[in-house]
Design a protein around this motif. Structure first.
Motif, PDB file in Angstrom:
ATOM      1  N   VAL A   1     -20.638 -48.359  12.621  1.00 39.15           N
ATOM      2  CA  VAL A   1     -20.816 -48.547  11.173  1.00 39.15           C
ATOM      3  C   VAL A   1     -21.819 -49.665  10.896  1.00 39.15           C
ATOM      4  CG1 VAL A   1     -18.501 -47.714  10.633  1.00 39.15           C
ATOM      5  CG2 VAL A   1     -18.879 -50.174  10.975  1.00 39.15           C
ATOM      6  N   ARG A   2     -22.296 -49.693   9.641  1.00 33.49           N
ATOM      7  CA  ARG A   2     -23.332 -50.660   9.283  1.00 33.49           C
ATOM      8  C   ARG A   2     -22.772 -52.077   9.266  1.00 33.49           C
ATOM      9  NH1 ARG A   2     -26.411 -50.026   3.665  1.00 33.49           N
ATOM     10  NH2 ARG A   2     -24.358 -50.774   3.067  1.00 33.49           N
ATOM     11  N   ASP A   3     -21.548 -52.205   8.741  1.00 26.93           N
ATOM     12  CA  ASP A   3     -20.957 -53.549   8.613  1.00 26.93           C
ATOM     13  C   ASP A   3     -19.553 -53.507   9.213  1.00 26.93           C
ATOM     14  OD1 ASP A   3     -19.824 -55.926   7.941  1.00 26.93           O
ATOM     15  OD2 ASP A   3     -20.027 -55.672   5.758  1.00 26.93           O
ATOM     16  N   SER A   4     -19.380 -54.177  10.350  1.00 28.24           N
ATOM     17  CA  SER A   4     -18.097 -54.076  11.056  1.00 28.24           C
ATOM     18  C   SER A   4     -16.962 -54.717  10.256  1.00 28.24           C
ATOM     19  CB  SER A   4     -18.197 -54.708  12.441  1.00 28.24           C
ATOM     20  OG  SER A   4     -18.457 -56.090  12.321  1.00 28.24           O
ATOM     21  N   HIS A   5     -17.294 -55.516   9.240  1.00 32.20           N
ATOM     22  CA  HIS A   5     -16.240 -56.126   8.426  1.00 32.20           C
ATOM     23  C   HIS A   5     -15.551 -55.117   7.512  1.00 32.20           C
ATOM     24  CE1 HIS A   5     -18.687 -59.673   9.564  1.00 32.20           C
ATOM     25  NE2 HIS A   5     -17.475 -60.178   9.728  1.00 32.20           N
ATOM     26  N   THR A   6     -16.139 -53.937   7.398  1.00 33.53           N
ATOM     27  CA  THR A   6     -15.508 -52.910   6.564  1.00 33.53           C
ATOM     28  C   THR A   6     -14.465 -52.119   7.333  1.00 33.53           C
ATOM     29  OG1 THR A   6     -17.201 -51.298   7.160  1.00 33.53           O
ATOM     30  CG2 THR A   6     -17.605 -52.627   5.177  1.00 33.53           C
ATOM     31  N   VAL A   7     -14.225 -52.485   8.601  1.00 33.67           N
ATOM     32  CA  VAL A   7     -13.316 -51.703   9.453  1.00 33.67           C
ATOM     33  C   VAL A   7     -11.999 -52.452   9.665  1.00 33.67           C
ATOM     34  CG1 VAL A   7     -13.034 -50.557  11.680  1.00 33.67           C
ATOM     35  CG2 VAL A   7     -15.314 -50.727  10.640  1.00 33.67           C
ATOM     36  N   ASP A   8     -10.915 -51.806   9.300  1.00 32.01           N
ATOM     37  CA  ASP A   8      -9.575 -52.347   9.550  1.00 32.01           C
ATOM     38  C   ASP A   8      -8.828 -51.401  10.471  1.00 32.01           C
ATOM     39  OD1 ASP A   8      -8.141 -54.731   8.381  1.00 32.01           O
ATOM     40  OD2 ASP A   8      -9.538 -54.172   6.739  1.00 32.01           O
ATOM     41  N   SER A   9      -7.736 -51.906  11.001  1.00 36.34           N
ATOM     42  CA  SER A   9      -7.008 -51.016  11.916  1.00 36.34           C
ATOM     43  C   SER A   9      -5.527 -50.986  11.590  1.00 36.34           C
ATOM     44  CB  SER A   9      -7.189 -51.482  13.358  1.00 36.34           C
ATOM     45  OG  SER A   9      -6.528 -52.705  13.555  1.00 36.34           O
TER      46      SER A   9
END
Lengths: 271, 353
Positions: free
Chosen positions: B322-330
């Motif tokens: 993804v472009r911005d890894s901060h947009t990824v949660d788990s």
């Protein structure tokens, strides 16, 4: 009536050229029996006309390049796994003739399960086991077949079998199973003749040639075959070449007695 | 003729492989994959599957994978199946097969680990399957079914990819999918014959076949690895597969594969009824990871919630894509426990707010 090709081949065999042997110089150390065995195997492949059906499965150790000298199809097995690879190959293609050349570390230590179970199933495959009582290619460590007292890099005081257990006898073990067809142990090195200084017998080479042919014949008749060759490793034994021949015949041959351990098809009676 | 069946996932894998022309099966039993060898043992010798020439239960997982190597060396379609602990033991053989460029199929019905763990579903072998697993640098092709239907159709796909690229292929299922029973329709598979000029079928004149993995000369090994690297790049370019579900207008995209993706789809359907803009991105190939499609999705203002049955493994691939890894949660569940859809709903609502 033989075809031209077959006639040529028969002359070449008679004249001593082994068709199934490549022209590549072997990498084996001076005095090592691997080279002798390689020629015996290639010669048997010619004699029985198996070149187009044989598949050599290299093991890990000194015979890892065996396919560079024996001019047949080849697969390189992970350490000890050659009998499993041959089993899978033979089940899919019963017309092929798989065989391995394995060391004692490969077949009797890390690959013992694969050897025992392939033998126990009676897979029609052939194992040539080179037993020189030491790990050769890795530089002289203790092997499952190292005899009591032998100095190796991992038994610097000499093998203490009270501590490590005794050497494992593969031919005896495999011949006690029900299904194997042909199990034979040959003392391959030249042997010093008693009371005749400097005279050696090469009887092991003649016996070895017969045993290799019988092993292939056993496979062709549908049985599992194992031929164990007592061999030398003068480099890692740290002995002169001729001393190592003496050691093989005087010490190793006592721990691992040569002889016919199993012959379910009576191959040796037929000759 | 189309036949409809109500069968278990593990049975579907077995019949799917048979219908794709399976030639040989070698394996050691392990729960929860044992219905695969049991089904194949029952069908061995059945005249409906004349290509099925070898079935053998091995004495160990190592023996099994090496029998597969021996069979695959002849150019045959050969497979094995196992679960976590057995998959670990098979890594040696898979590494050799990758080095020797052999086409073979390994099914891993993932259970909980590490160690013996338990027999419940997990996705904790993701790293091991997708990042190599054995020694040396190599890549498996990894397919992740999420239904019994796909359990039936993926063996055929796996063999065609394995032979096309001469590479090991892993079907990474889980204990839930293995036991799940669903209605399926077996695909009309034309039993593909693959060209295998490399196979060890006997030397002819000067032409012999060598299936090797040793290159003592550094230059030779370097060239071999460059060839593998190019192959993996081709696989990455041409074989990414994924399913996108209601992602176009989604503010939150769930990312999940296998059984987790089925639960996530249910969550998407429930939340959509409430007008909440949520979608699902489901990787079908875990390796190659479908980073192009998810990378494209990340160009919009979207958040991603990676739902996995492990402590967080695929999330690293998502973050890279993804472009911005901060947009990824788990969100993670493990130990054999599946996430409840209500739990996922709660997580989505937190992100959506």
């Amino acid at each position: 009536m033989l075809s031209q090709e077959e006639t040529d081949r028969s002359y070449e065999v008679k004249l001593g050229k082994i068709i199934s042997l490549t022209s590549k110089p072997m990498h084996y150390c001076a005095g090592c029996e691997h080279g002798t065995l390689t020629k015996l195997v290639a010669n048997a492949i010619d004699t029985l006309n198996l070149r187009e059906r044989a598949v050599i499965v290299d093991s890990v150790g000194c015979s890892v390049f065996a396919h560079e000298y024996i001019d047949v199809d080849a697969i390189q097995a992970p350490h000890g796994r050659a009998p499993a690879i041959m089993s899978g190959l033979k089940r899919l293609r019963p017309d092929l003739i798989p065989f391995s050349i394995q060391g004692d570390g490969d077949a009797v230590s890390i690959g013992l399960l694969e050897l025992v179970y392939a033998a126990n199933r009676g897979e029609p495959i052939t194992v040539f086991l080179v037993n020189n009582a030491i790990y050769g290619m890795t530089g002289g460590q203790m092997a499952p077949t190292t005899p009591e007292g032998m100095v190796t890099t991992t038994s610097p005081q000499g093998r203490d079998t009270k501590y490590t257990g005794p050497p494992l006898d593969a031919s005896k073990l495999i011949s006690n199973l029900e299904k194997p067809a042909y199990v034979k142990r040959v003392l391959l090195p030249i042997v010093p003749l008693p009371r005749s200084k400097g005279v050696y017998s090469a009887r092991g080479v003649i016996e070895g040639q017969k045993a290799v042919e019988n092993a292939f014949k056993a496979q062709l008749m549908g049985g599992f075959s194992l031929v164990e060759f007592i061999s030398t490793c003068s480099i890692n034994w740290k002995l002169q070449i001729l001393e190592s021949k003496r050691y093989a015949s005087e010490v190793l041959a006592k721990v691992f007695p040569p002889g016919l351990y199993k012959d379910r098809f009576g191959l040796e009676k037929r000759q | 003729m189309i036949s409809k069946d109500f069968i278990r996932g593990n049975e579907a894998i077995a019949y799917g492989a048979l219908k794709a022309g399976l030639n040989g099966y070698f394996a050691y039993p392990i729960t929860p994959s044992s219905e695969i060898p049991e089904t194949l043992a029952k069908e061995f010798g059945n005249q409906s599957y004349p290509e099925f020439k070898a079935f053998l239960q091995s004495a160990s997982e190592l023996e099994a994978i090496n029998m597969v190597i021996g069979g695959a060396s002849t150019g045959a379609k050969v497979m094995t199946a196992t679960s976590g602990p057995g998959f670990s033991l098979k890594q040696e053989g898979i590494s050799y097969a990758a080095g020797m460029e052999l086409p073979l199929l390994i099914v891993n019905v993932n259970r909980s680990g590490p160690g013996l763990g338990n027999l419940g579903p997990e996705q904790s072998d993701y790293f091991q399957a997708t990042k190599g697993g054995g020694h040396g640098g190599y890549r498996n092709i990894v397919l992740a079914p999420n239904s019994v239907q796909e359990m039936a159709s993926f063996p055929g796909l796996a063999f065609s990819l394995a032979f096309k690229y001469r590479n090991p292929v892993v079907i990474l299922a889980d204990a839930f999918l293995g036991e799940l029973k669903e209605d399926i329709v077996f695909p009309e598979v034309s039993q593909q014959k693959f060209e295998t000029p490399w196979a060890t079928t006997g030397a002819r004149g000067d032409k012999r076949h060598l299936v090797l993995s040793l290159n003592l000369e550094f230059e030779d090994q370097n060239n071999h690895l460059e060839h593998l690297q190019k192959k993996y790049a081709d696989i990455d370019k041409f074989e990414q597969r994924a399913e996108s579900y209601l992602v176009d207008d989604a503010k939150v995209v769930l990312v999940a594969y296998g059984i987790a993706s089925r639960i996530c789809k249910e969550v998407v359907n429930r939340l959509r009824l409430l007008g909440i803009k949520v979608g699902l991105f489901r990787p079908i190939t875990l390796s190659p990871f479908p980073n192009e499609e998810i990378g494209y999705l990340s160009q919009g203002q979207r958040k991603f919630l990676v739902v996995e049955l492990n402590m967080g493994q695929m999330i690293y691939d998502v973050k890279l894509a993804v472009r911005d890894s901060h947009t990824v949660d788990s969100m993670n569940r493990f130990g054999g426990i599946l996430p409840k859809s209500s739990e996922i709903v709660r997580e989505v609502m937190l992100l959506h707010a």
